[in-house]
Design an enzyme around this catalytic site. Sequence first.
Site, mmCIF file in Angstrom:
data_model
loop_
_atom_site.group_PDB
_atom_site.id
_atom_site.type_symbol
_atom_site.label_atom_id
_atom_site.label_comp_id
_atom_site.label_asym_id
_atom_site.label_seq_id
_atom_site.Cartn_x
_atom_site.Cartn_y
_atom_site.Cartn_z
ATOM 1 N N TYR A 1 0.866 -1.196 0.000
ATOM 2 C CA TYR A 1 0.000 0.000 0.000
ATOM 3 C C TYR A 1 0.886 1.224 0.000
ATOM 4 C CZ TYR A 1 -3.457 3.419 1.639
ATOM 5 O OH TYR A 1 -4.281 4.513 1.765
ATOM 6 N N ASP A 13 9.223 2.694 -0.373
ATOM 7 C CA ASP A 13 8.222 3.361 0.452
ATOM 8 C C ASP A 13 8.533 2.970 1.895
ATOM 9 O OD1 ASP A 13 6.036 3.996 1.999
ATOM 10 O OD2 ASP A 13 4.569 3.531 0.450
ATOM 11 N N LYS A 57 4.712 9.101 8.691
ATOM 12 C CA LYS A 57 4.477 8.592 10.050
ATOM 13 C C LYS A 57 5.496 9.121 11.074
ATOM 14 C CE LYS A 57 1.727 4.816 8.374
ATOM 15 N NZ LYS A 57 0.316 4.902 8.665
HETATM 16 N N1 HOZ Z 1 -3.709 3.875 6.133
HETATM 17 C C1 HOZ Z 1 -3.539 3.607 7.520
HETATM 18 C C2 HOZ Z 1 -3.256 2.175 7.766
HETATM 19 N N2 HOZ Z 1 -2.215 1.589 6.990
HETATM 20 C C3 HOZ Z 1 -4.758 3.998 8.310
HETATM 21 C C4 HOZ Z 1 -4.742 5.397 8.691
HETATM 22 C C5 HOZ Z 1 -5.826 5.816 9.702
HETATM 23 O O1 HOZ Z 1 -6.944 5.349 9.617
HETATM 24 O O2 HOZ Z 1 -5.529 6.631 10.555
#
Ligand code: HOZ
Length: 411
Positions: free
Chosen positions: A128, A223, A251
């Site tokens: 992802y 990534d 992050k």
């Molecule tokens: N895309 C995030 C998990 N891989 C989730 C982000 C969120 O819901 O805060």
Amino acid sequence: MPGGVNSPVRAFGSVEKTPVFIARGKGSKIYDIAGNEYIDYVCSWGPLIAGHCHPKVVSAVNAAAKRGTSFGAPTIAETELAEMICSAFDSIDKVRLVSSGTEAVMTAVRLARAFTDRKYILKMEGCYHGHSDSMLVNAGSGSAEFSKPLCPGVPKEIASLTLAAEYNNIDSAAKVFDKYKNEIACCIIEPVAANMGVVLPKAGYLQSLRKLCDNNKSLLIFDEVITGFRLYYGGAQKIFNVRPDITCLGKIVGGGLPCAAVGGRAEIMNLLAPIGSVYQAGTLSGNPLATTASIATLKLLKTKNFYSKLEENSKFLEKGLLSAAKKTNIPMTINRIGSLMSCFFTKNRVENFEDAKTANVKLFKTFFAGMLERGVYLAPSPFEAMFVSAAHSKKDIAKTIFTAQNVFGKL
Ligand code: HOZ
């Protein structure tokens, strides 16, 4: 708000529960609006490697807020953070700060296309890379459950420029490179996949991918939105000793505030405006609160034994959960590297997205619900990771293992 949330996985749809609403966090714990306490292994999906409300991060952000929350003009904190990132990552000569991992990836792909003058991109099934159009092809995370095989709203013509290969299978990637000779701008990958659950690269896989890209004059993009600064100060690329052309960070690099980054070789990064003509911009890019939180967090990571303590505690958790599963006859495979891990309800090895999908989802749902009821907050989806922070104590982890054994016994 559609689904009552601002990001789909938070709705607890995949575990068929109603989400808890969070009022506050401190250290390894979060507290819901009814006052219930949970040991938190989501940690805001990775950013909070030092735990919630670390005093050094909070006081730095407080002080920055008093000086002004946004200027849309250059600040010293941006320069300081850029220097920290460039010195942490051997592969990064220059960096641009953005506000989310999605933006970092969008910019990386645009740069790769401009640099190579090619249009195709190769990604791996189950990885992802944020929610931009090109990246929602065979994607993991929340998208795995909604956008099969393609997200409505993404034109077929755009999706057709994204090619996919199996993670951990170099022959699968080689086949795609053979078919699209001299047409692939870049290969983008999470060096450790963490959005199909955590899946580690097989020995030599990332090195072979590097060679494949070189032989085809394509760029390699890592990534490291999840892995950068989590596995090591310098990312997964340092651990696996593979140098990508471009790296995406997010992050942890925001220290719990919205900040992300894209960086790489100077000749590639210099294509960005205002030096070059590849356009990218953002009002809140390099925002003073976010850069301050980031600097404070990265400084904490440099303190003695930070990563070795995380490793010790995470190993304790892995071992404890495995032995609890064994005692209660629950089929379980745990994939872990450092403080990043996933529990799959299967006895089989999990090395790619297909393997991850064979794990028992029903058991996961019941496990998740049991843990939540007993005060342990896990990611509400089998395709997400567990994050251990420096604030998690041995006592927290022992309690988590004890709780898991209890829940396993009832499955
Ligand atoms: N895309 C995030 C998990 N891989 C989730 C982000 C969120 O819901 O805060």
